[in-house]
Design a protein around this motif. Structure first.
Motif, PDB file in Angstrom:
ATOM      1  N   PRO A  72      -6.678  -6.497  -6.601  1.00 15.26           N
ATOM      2  CA  PRO A  72      -6.644  -5.753  -7.780  1.00 15.26           C
ATOM      3  C   PRO A  72      -7.419  -4.185  -7.280  1.00 15.26           C
ATOM      4  O   PRO A  72      -8.432  -4.556  -6.252  1.00 15.26           O
ATOM      5  CB  PRO A  72      -8.261  -6.289  -8.830  1.00 15.26           C
ATOM      6  CG  PRO A  72      -7.779  -7.723  -7.681  1.00 15.26           C
ATOM      7  CD  PRO A  72      -7.237  -7.494  -6.523  1.00 15.26           C
ATOM      8  N   GLY A  73      -7.254  -3.059  -7.447  1.00 14.18           N
ATOM      9  CA  GLY A  73      -7.727  -1.340  -7.776  1.00 14.18           C
ATOM     10  C   GLY A  73      -6.480  -1.184  -6.115  1.00 14.18           C
ATOM     11  O   GLY A  73      -6.771   0.053  -6.253  1.00 14.18           O
ATOM     12  N   THR A  74      -5.505  -2.186  -5.771  1.00 11.63           N
ATOM     13  CA  THR A  74      -4.748  -1.336  -5.280  1.00 11.63           C
ATOM     14  C   THR A  74      -3.354  -0.202  -5.841  1.00 11.63           C
ATOM     15  O   THR A  74      -3.438  -1.413  -7.107  1.00 11.63           O
ATOM     16  CB  THR A  74      -4.217  -1.859  -4.050  1.00 11.63           C
ATOM     17  OG1 THR A  74      -2.823  -2.864  -4.575  1.00 11.63           O
ATOM     18  CG2 THR A  74      -4.325  -2.789  -2.689  1.00 11.63           C
ATOM     19  N   ALA A  75      -3.166   0.648  -5.250  1.00 15.36           N
ATOM     20  CA  ALA A  75      -2.456   1.201  -5.902  1.00 15.36           C
ATOM     21  C   ALA A  75      -0.628   0.998  -6.494  1.00 15.36           C
ATOM     22  O   ALA A  75      -0.350   0.031  -5.172  1.00 15.36           O
ATOM     23  CB  ALA A  75      -1.908   2.930  -5.083  1.00 15.36           C
ATOM     24  N   SER A  76      -0.065   1.268  -6.776  1.00 15.16           N
ATOM     25  CA  SER A  76       1.742   0.215  -7.610  1.00 15.16           C
ATOM     26  C   SER A  76       2.248   1.431  -7.054  1.00 15.16           C
ATOM     27  O   SER A  76       2.391   3.113  -6.777  1.00 15.16           O
ATOM     28  CB  SER A  76       1.789  -0.263  -9.043  1.00 15.16           C
ATOM     29  OG  SER A  76       0.924  -1.115  -9.199  1.00 15.16           O
TER      30      SER A  76
ATOM     31  N   SER B 149       0.017  -4.065  -7.619  1.00 12.74           N
ATOM     32  CA  SER B 149      -1.516  -4.710  -8.300  1.00 12.74           C
ATOM     33  C   SER B 149      -1.690  -5.950  -9.326  1.00 12.74           C
ATOM     34  O   SER B 149      -1.634  -5.959 -10.264  1.00 12.74           O
ATOM     35  CB  SER B 149      -2.792  -4.420  -7.862  1.00 12.74           C
ATOM     36  OG  SER B 149      -3.168  -3.035  -8.838  1.00 12.74           O
TER      37      SER B 149
ATOM     38  N   ASP C   4      -3.906  -6.124 -11.057  1.00 11.21           N
ATOM     39  CA  ASP C   4      -4.819  -5.401 -12.105  1.00 11.21           C
ATOM     40  C   ASP C   4      -3.679  -4.823 -12.873  1.00 11.21           C
ATOM     41  O   ASP C   4      -3.423  -5.019 -13.819  1.00 11.21           O
ATOM     42  CB  ASP C   4      -6.297  -4.625 -12.117  1.00 11.21           C
ATOM     43  CG  ASP C   4      -6.074  -4.470 -10.959  1.00 11.21           C
ATOM     44  OD1 ASP C   4      -5.013  -3.704 -10.496  1.00 11.21           O
ATOM     45  OD2 ASP C   4      -7.224  -3.436 -10.812  1.00 11.21           O
ATOM     46  N   ALA C   5      -3.282  -4.226 -12.630  1.00 12.46           N
ATOM     47  CA  ALA C   5      -1.570  -3.594 -13.006  1.00 12.46           C
ATOM     48  C   ALA C   5      -0.651  -4.644 -13.378  1.00 12.46           C
ATOM     49  O   ALA C   5      -0.224  -4.187 -14.606  1.00 12.46           O
ATOM     50  CB  ALA C   5      -0.997  -3.237 -11.988  1.00 12.46           C
TER      51      ALA C   5
ATOM     52  N   GLU D 234      -7.696 -15.030  -6.065  1.00  8.41           N
ATOM     53  CA  GLU D 234      -6.986 -15.082  -4.245  1.00  8.41           C
ATOM     54  C   GLU D 234      -7.205 -16.481  -3.970  1.00  8.41           C
ATOM     55  O   GLU D 234      -8.075 -16.789  -4.284  1.00  8.41           O
ATOM     56  CB  GLU D 234      -8.014 -13.445  -3.910  1.00  8.41           C
ATOM     57  CG  GLU D 234      -7.671 -13.442  -2.309  1.00  8.41           C
ATOM     58  CD  GLU D 234      -8.606 -14.503  -1.142  1.00  8.41           C
ATOM     59  OE1 GLU D 234      -8.228 -14.093  -0.776  1.00  8.41           O
ATOM     60  OE2 GLU D 234      -9.451 -15.011  -2.037  1.00  8.41           O
TER      61      GLU D 234
ATOM     62  N   TRP E 132      -2.952 -12.254  -3.478  1.00  9.84           N
ATOM     63  CA  TRP E 132      -3.392 -12.264  -4.608  1.00  9.84           C
ATOM     64  C   TRP E 132      -2.114 -13.059  -5.543  1.00  9.84           C
ATOM     65  O   TRP E 132      -1.279 -12.855  -4.994  1.00  9.84           O
ATOM     66  CB  TRP E 132      -3.633 -10.667  -5.354  1.00  9.84           C
ATOM     67  CG  TRP E 132      -5.149 -11.004  -4.822  1.00  9.84           C
ATOM     68  CD1 TRP E 132      -5.109  -9.673  -3.568  1.00  9.84           C
ATOM     69  CD2 TRP E 132      -5.665 -10.557  -5.343  1.00  9.84           C
ATOM     70  NE1 TRP E 132      -6.673  -9.989  -4.071  1.00  9.84           N
ATOM     71  CE2 TRP E 132      -7.072 -10.216  -5.109  1.00  9.84           C
ATOM     72  CE3 TRP E 132      -6.219 -11.450  -6.682  1.00  9.84           C
ATOM     73  CZ2 TRP E 132      -8.771 -10.635  -5.328  1.00  9.84           C
ATOM     74  CZ3 TRP E 132      -7.533 -11.778  -7.381  1.00  9.84           C
ATOM     75  CH2 TRP E 132      -8.630 -11.464  -6.450  1.00  9.84           C
TER      76      TRP E 132
END
Length: 173
Positions: free
Chosen positions: A110-114, A137, A139-140, A157, A162
Motif C-alpha cells: 500500500p502507498g507505493t506508486a503505480s 499497489s 490500495d490502488a 502481507e 502483498w
C-alpha cells in the motif's frame, strides 16, 4: 527466471487461499501450478512463453501456451485465477486484465506508486523482447476493482509480498 522456479516465501498463504479450479495466469515455469496439482486441485497454467510452458509440463503441471486476453479453456468456470509475482502488470493495463480475471492477485505494498515500465525476461541462454508491465499497489486495486464490477474481500502481507482477493459483485460468497 531462476527465481521463479523454486517455492518462494509467501507462496504457502497464497496457495491455501486457492479454492476449486484454479487458472494460473502468466504461470512462468509453473511453481504454483505444480504445487496446486500436487495438492489435488484442478489447475491450469497459461503463459505466452513456450519454454515456460515446457518447464511446467516437465515438472508435472498442466499448462498451455495461451494469451489471457485470447481463448482460454474453461472460460467462465474457473473458481480462482492467480496473478502472482506481479502478474497484475500483464499487458500494461491492470484494469483490462482485472476485467478479464476477477479473483486472487498479488500487488505492491500500500502507498507505493503505480507505474508502467518496459520489461523483458532474461536467462543464462537468451534475452526476450521488451513488453509493457504495470506495477500496482494494494490500495490502488480497490479503485481498479470498483471500475471492474468487483470488490476487495481481503488483503494481506506475507514475506514482504502483498496479496489481494477480489470477488466479482455478481458472485455469491
Amino acid at each position: 527466471m531462476h527465481d521463479w522456479l523454486a517455492v518462494r516465501p509467501g507462496d504457502g498463504g497464497l496457495l491455501r487461499r486457492c479454492a476449486g479450479a484454479t487458472l494460473d495466469v502468466g504461470s512462468g515455469p509453473g511453481r504454483l501450478t505444480v504445487a496446486l496439482a500436487r495438492r489435488g486441485l484442478p489447475v491450469l497454467g497459461i503463459d505466452l512463453a513456450p519454454s515456460a510452458v515446457a518447464l511446467t509440463v516437465a515438472a508435472g503441471g498442466p499448462a498451455l501456451c495461451r494469451d489471457v486476453f485470447g481463448r482460454v479453456p474453461g472460460a467462465g468456470r474457473w473458481r480462482t485465477a492467480l496473478l502472482a509475482d506481479g502478474n497484475i502488470g500483464i499487458g500494461g493495463d491492470p484494469a483490462a486484465l482485472l476485467r478479464r480475471v476477477l479473483a486472487l492477485l498479488e500487488v505492491g505494498p500500500p502507498g507505493t506508486a503505480s507505474r508502467v515500465e518496459p520489461l523483458r525476461l532474461r536467462s543464462d541462454r537468451s534475452v526476450g523482447e521488451w513488453f509493457p508491465w504495470a506495477h500496482v499497489s494494494a490500495d490502488a486495486v480497490a479503485a481498479l476493482a470498483a471500475a471492474c464490477a468487483a470488490t476487495v474481500t481481503e488483503s494481506w502481507e506475507d514475506a514482504d509480498r502483498w496479496f489481494v482477493t477480489l470477488r466479482s459483485r455478481d458472485e455469491r460468497p
